[in-house]
Design a protein around this motif. Structure first.
Motif, PDB file in Angstrom:
ATOM      1  N   LYS A   1      20.339 -31.365  15.394  1.00 54.92           N
ATOM      2  CA  LYS A   1      20.655 -32.054  16.648  1.00 54.92           C
ATOM      3  C   LYS A   1      19.419 -32.717  17.260  1.00 54.92           C
ATOM      4  O   LYS A   1      19.375 -33.000  18.441  1.00 54.92           O
ATOM      5  CB  LYS A   1      21.275 -31.074  17.643  1.00 54.92           C
ATOM      6  CG  LYS A   1      22.586 -30.447  17.163  1.00 54.92           C
ATOM      7  CD  LYS A   1      23.224 -29.564  18.214  1.00 54.92           C
ATOM      8  CE  LYS A   1      23.832 -30.380  19.339  1.00 54.92           C
ATOM      9  NZ  LYS A   1      24.581 -29.537  20.318  1.00 54.92           N
ATOM     10  N   LYS A   2      18.404 -32.928  16.431  1.00 56.06           N
ATOM     11  CA  LYS A   2      17.146 -33.546  16.866  1.00 56.06           C
ATOM     12  C   LYS A   2      16.422 -32.700  17.909  1.00 56.06           C
ATOM     13  O   LYS A   2      15.813 -33.205  18.853  1.00 56.06           O
ATOM     14  CB  LYS A   2      17.379 -34.981  17.377  1.00 56.06           C
ATOM     15  CG  LYS A   2      17.991 -35.897  16.316  1.00 56.06           C
ATOM     16  CD  LYS A   2      18.202 -37.307  16.832  1.00 56.06           C
ATOM     17  CE  LYS A   2      18.838 -38.178  15.751  1.00 56.06           C
ATOM     18  NZ  LYS A   2      19.118 -39.562  16.232  1.00 56.06           N
ATOM     19  N   ASN A   3      16.509 -31.388  17.735  1.00 58.42           N
ATOM     20  CA  ASN A   3      15.719 -30.422  18.507  1.00 58.42           C
ATOM     21  C   ASN A   3      15.916 -30.515  20.015  1.00 58.42           C
ATOM     22  O   ASN A   3      14.952 -30.609  20.776  1.00 58.42           O
ATOM     23  CB  ASN A   3      14.230 -30.570  18.159  1.00 58.42           C
ATOM     24  CG  ASN A   3      13.978 -30.545  16.666  1.00 58.42           C
ATOM     25  OD1 ASN A   3      14.540 -29.709  15.952  1.00 58.42           O
ATOM     26  ND2 ASN A   3      13.176 -31.470  16.177  1.00 58.42           N
ATOM     27  N   PRO A   4      17.154 -30.442  20.478  1.00 59.89           N
ATOM     28  CA  PRO A   4      17.377 -30.482  21.921  1.00 59.89           C
ATOM     29  C   PRO A   4      16.977 -29.161  22.577  1.00 59.89           C
ATOM     30  O   PRO A   4      16.819 -28.130  21.911  1.00 59.89           O
ATOM     31  CB  PRO A   4      18.892 -30.699  22.038  1.00 59.89           C
ATOM     32  CG  PRO A   4      19.433 -30.015  20.815  1.00 59.89           C
ATOM     33  CD  PRO A   4      18.415 -30.284  19.726  1.00 59.89           C
TER      34      PRO A   4
ATOM     35  N   THR B   1      17.794 -26.129  25.494  1.00 57.45           N
ATOM     36  CA  THR B   1      18.888 -25.451  26.168  1.00 57.45           C
ATOM     37  C   THR B   1      18.312 -24.655  27.332  1.00 57.45           C
ATOM     38  O   THR B   1      17.094 -24.561  27.491  1.00 57.45           O
ATOM     39  CB  THR B   1      19.608 -24.493  25.207  1.00 57.45           C
ATOM     40  OG1 THR B   1      18.695 -23.446  24.834  1.00 57.45           O
ATOM     41  CG2 THR B   1      20.094 -25.215  23.963  1.00 57.45           C
ATOM     42  N   PHE B   2      19.173 -24.060  28.147  1.00 54.73           N
ATOM     43  CA  PHE B   2      18.689 -23.212  29.224  1.00 54.73           C
ATOM     44  C   PHE B   2      17.776 -22.114  28.665  1.00 54.73           C
ATOM     45  O   PHE B   2      16.722 -21.835  29.217  1.00 54.73           O
ATOM     46  CB  PHE B   2      19.870 -22.566  29.972  1.00 54.73           C
ATOM     47  CG  PHE B   2      20.737 -23.538  30.710  1.00 54.73           C
ATOM     48  CD1 PHE B   2      20.249 -24.226  31.814  1.00 54.73           C
ATOM     49  CD2 PHE B   2      22.046 -23.761  30.313  1.00 54.73           C
ATOM     50  CE1 PHE B   2      21.056 -25.133  32.496  1.00 54.73           C
ATOM     51  CE2 PHE B   2      22.848 -24.666  31.005  1.00 54.73           C
ATOM     52  CZ  PHE B   2      22.354 -25.350  32.093  1.00 54.73           C
ATOM     53  N   ALA B   3      18.194 -21.524  27.549  1.00 55.39           N
ATOM     54  CA  ALA B   3      17.433 -20.419  26.958  1.00 55.39           C
ATOM     55  C   ALA B   3      16.102 -20.891  26.391  1.00 55.39           C
ATOM     56  O   ALA B   3      15.075 -20.207  26.522  1.00 55.39           O
ATOM     57  CB  ALA B   3      18.254 -19.733  25.878  1.00 55.39           C
ATOM     58  N   SER B   4      16.086 -22.052  25.735  1.00 52.95           N
ATOM     59  CA  SER B   4      14.826 -22.505  25.144  1.00 52.95           C
ATOM     60  C   SER B   4      13.828 -22.941  26.202  1.00 52.95           C
ATOM     61  O   SER B   4      12.620 -22.740  26.045  1.00 52.95           O
ATOM     62  CB  SER B   4      15.075 -23.624  24.129  1.00 52.95           C
ATOM     63  OG  SER B   4      15.683 -24.750  24.707  1.00 52.95           O
TER      64      SER B   4
ATOM     65  N   VAL C   1      23.208 -32.273  25.469  1.00 55.44           N
ATOM     66  CA  VAL C   1      24.270 -32.888  26.275  1.00 55.44           C
ATOM     67  C   VAL C   1      25.348 -31.884  26.649  1.00 55.44           C
ATOM     68  O   VAL C   1      25.793 -31.830  27.805  1.00 55.44           O
ATOM     69  CB  VAL C   1      24.891 -34.094  25.527  1.00 55.44           C
ATOM     70  CG1 VAL C   1      26.112 -34.604  26.276  1.00 55.44           C
ATOM     71  CG2 VAL C   1      23.861 -35.197  25.357  1.00 55.44           C
ATOM     72  N   PHE C   2      25.764 -31.079  25.701  1.00 58.31           N
ATOM     73  CA  PHE C   2      26.890 -30.176  25.959  1.00 58.31           C
ATOM     74  C   PHE C   2      26.447 -28.809  26.472  1.00 58.31           C
ATOM     75  O   PHE C   2      27.196 -28.143  27.181  1.00 58.31           O
ATOM     76  CB  PHE C   2      27.733 -30.025  24.689  1.00 58.31           C
ATOM     77  CG  PHE C   2      28.351 -31.327  24.251  1.00 58.31           C
ATOM     78  CD1 PHE C   2      29.397 -31.891  24.968  1.00 58.31           C
ATOM     79  CD2 PHE C   2      27.863 -32.006  23.137  1.00 58.31           C
ATOM     80  CE1 PHE C   2      29.960 -33.102  24.585  1.00 58.31           C
ATOM     81  CE2 PHE C   2      28.425 -33.213  22.745  1.00 58.31           C
ATOM     82  CZ  PHE C   2      29.476 -33.760  23.476  1.00 58.31           C
ATOM     83  N   GLU C   3      25.208 -28.396  26.126  1.00 59.87           N
ATOM     84  CA  GLU C   3      24.748 -27.072  26.543  1.00 59.87           C
ATOM     85  C   GLU C   3      23.993 -27.096  27.866  1.00 59.87           C
ATOM     86  O   GLU C   3      23.818 -26.055  28.493  1.00 59.87           O
ATOM     87  CB  GLU C   3      23.881 -26.453  25.452  1.00 59.87           C
ATOM     88  CG  GLU C   3      24.655 -26.156  24.171  1.00 59.87           C
ATOM     89  CD  GLU C   3      23.828 -25.437  23.132  1.00 59.87           C
ATOM     90  OE1 GLU C   3      23.214 -24.407  23.480  1.00 59.87           O
ATOM     91  OE2 GLU C   3      23.771 -25.911  21.982  1.00 59.87           O
ATOM     92  N   ILE C   4      23.533 -28.273  28.290  1.00 60.34           N
ATOM     93  CA  ILE C   4      22.837 -28.388  29.580  1.00 60.34           C
ATOM     94  C   ILE C   4      23.529 -29.379  30.499  1.00 60.34           C
ATOM     95  O   ILE C   4      23.951 -29.046  31.599  1.00 60.34           O
ATOM     96  CB  ILE C   4      21.354 -28.774  29.398  1.00 60.34           C
ATOM     97  CG1 ILE C   4      20.549 -27.577  28.871  1.00 60.34           C
ATOM     98  CG2 ILE C   4      20.758 -29.245  30.723  1.00 60.34           C
ATOM     99  CD1 ILE C   4      19.049 -27.810  28.823  1.00 60.34           C
ATOM    100  N   ILE C   5      23.659 -30.633  30.059  1.00 60.91           N
ATOM    101  CA  ILE C   5      24.138 -31.676  30.970  1.00 60.91           C
ATOM    102  C   ILE C   5      25.578 -31.408  31.403  1.00 60.91           C
ATOM    103  O   ILE C   5      25.920 -31.535  32.588  1.00 60.91           O
ATOM    104  CB  ILE C   5      23.996 -33.062  30.316  1.00 60.91           C
ATOM    105  CG1 ILE C   5      22.512 -33.356  30.072  1.00 60.91           C
ATOM    106  CG2 ILE C   5      24.600 -34.137  31.216  1.00 60.91           C
ATOM    107  CD1 ILE C   5      22.237 -34.665  29.383  1.00 60.91           C
TER     108      ILE C   5
END
Length: 278
Positions: free
Chosen positions: A38-41, A43-46, A81-85
Motif C-alpha cells: 500500500k506504499k507504506n501508509p 495508521t493510528f498505531a504506526s 485512506v481507510f484506516e485514518i482518513i
C-alpha cells in the motif's frame, strides 16, 4: 540496498516494533516503513509506535544516527485512506484534536532526538510521509521521488505537523507556499534544486548512501553533532545577537569534550581523529 550485514537487535530495552521494521548496524539504526503493498501508509498505531521509538532513541547512547526509509520502492503515501482518513470524518472535535496533537508529537520527537536523522526517499513521499522526510535532518532521494504535501487535496490546510514552520526554512517561503496551497508533486530533480533533497542517488543505491552518510555522522563528534542539531532548532526563534551568544555557550561546552582534545592531538600527530562522542 543498504548496510544490512549482521544487523544487531536495537539496544532499546523492551522495544519491539510491530508496525515498521528496525535494524541496527554499528551505531546506526534504520527504520523502514514496511507496508509496501500500500506504499507504506501510516495508521493510528504506526504514528504512536514511531513516536515511541524516537522518544526512546533520545535516551539511547549506543545509537548515534538514524536512517528512515520505506520498503518496496516508495517512502510513504501518508495517512491510510481507510484506516485514518475514513475514521476521522466521523470524529468529533475533541477526538480530532487528540489525533492532530498525536501526529505532531512524532515531529517533536524526531526534532528532539540528539541523533541526526537521514531520510532515504524513493517513489511516493506524500502527506504525512512528506512530513517525516521534512522533519529529518538530511534527505537523500532519487529522480523518481515524488514529494507532495497533499493536505489541501483532501480539504485540509497546509499547516499540518509543523509544515508551515519548517518547510519555508528548508526551501523558502514562496516555494513552500506553492506546495502547501496546491498540493502538487515535487519530483526528485526539482526537489534537489529547491534544496529539499540534499542530493540525488540511484534508486538501488539511495538507502546504502543514506546509511553511509549516517555512519559518517555516527563516527563523528556526536556530542557536537547533537549540539548543532539543537542550535539549528533553537535559533529559529532567536535574534542574531541572541544566537551568537547561545552559540558561544554551546561551543564552549563542546571545547570541554574529549573529542575536541582528540581532534587537536590527532592534528598535531598528523593522523585522522577517532571520535568517541564524549
Amino acid at each position: 540496498m543498504g548496510q544490512t550485514a549482521n544487523p544487531t537487535p536495537l539496544p532499546l530495552a523492551g522495544f519491539a516494533p510491530g508496525h515498521f521494521s528496525l535494524s541496527v548496524t554499528g551505531k546506526v539504526a534504520t527504520v523502514t516503513l514496511n507496508r509496501p503493498e500500500k506504499k507504506n501508509p501510516l495508521t493510528f498505531a504506526s504514528y504512536r509506535e514511531l513516536t515511541d521509538f524516537f522518544l526512546a532513541a533520545q535516551k539511547e547512547e549506543a545509537i548515534k544516527a538514524i536512517v528512515v526509509t520505506g520498503a518496496g520502492g516508495n517512502f510513504s503515501s501518508g495517512g491510510d485512506v481507510f484506516e485514518i482518513i475514513g475514521p476521522l470524518v466521523a470524529m468529533e472535535t475533541r477526538d480530532l484534536l487528540k489525533f492532530t496533537r498525536m501526529t505532531g508529537e512524532l515531529v517533536k520527537a524526531m526534532r528532539a532526538c540528539p541523533q541526526p536523522i537521514v531520510a532515504a526517499i524513493d517513489g511516493v513521499c506524500a502527506g504525512a510521509g512528506a512530513i517525516i522526510a521534512m522533519a529529518s535532518d538530511l534527505r537523500l532521494g532519487t529522480a523518481g521521488s515524488k514529494i507532495a504535501f497533499l493536505f489541501n487535496r483532501v480539504g485540509l490546510a497546509g499547516c499540518d505537523m509543523g509544515a508551515c514552520a519548517m518547510l519555508p526554512r528548508i526551501i523558502g517561503q514562496g516555494r513552500a507556499a506553492e506546495l502547501l496551497y496546491t498540493g502538487r508533486v515535487l519530483k526528485g530533480e526539482e526537489a534537489e534544486r529547491w534544496g529539499f533533497l540534499n542530493r540525488l542517488c540511484a534508486p538501488e543505491a539511495v538507502l546504502a548512501e543514506a546509511q553511509t552518510l549516517a555512519t559518517e555522522l555516527a563516527d563523528g563528534p556526536t556530542f557536537a553533532n547533537a549540539m548543532t542539531k539543537r542550535m539549528l532548532e533553537m535559533e529559529w526563534a532567536m535574534s542574531v545577537e541572541s544566537a551568537i551568544e547561545a552559540e558561544a555557550v554551546a561551543q564552549a561546552l563542546c571545547m570541554q569534550t574529549e573529542d575536541f582534545s582528540r581532534a587537536y592531538h590527532a592534528f598535531a600527530e598528523k593522523r585522522k581523529p577517532v571520535f568517541e562522542g564524549n
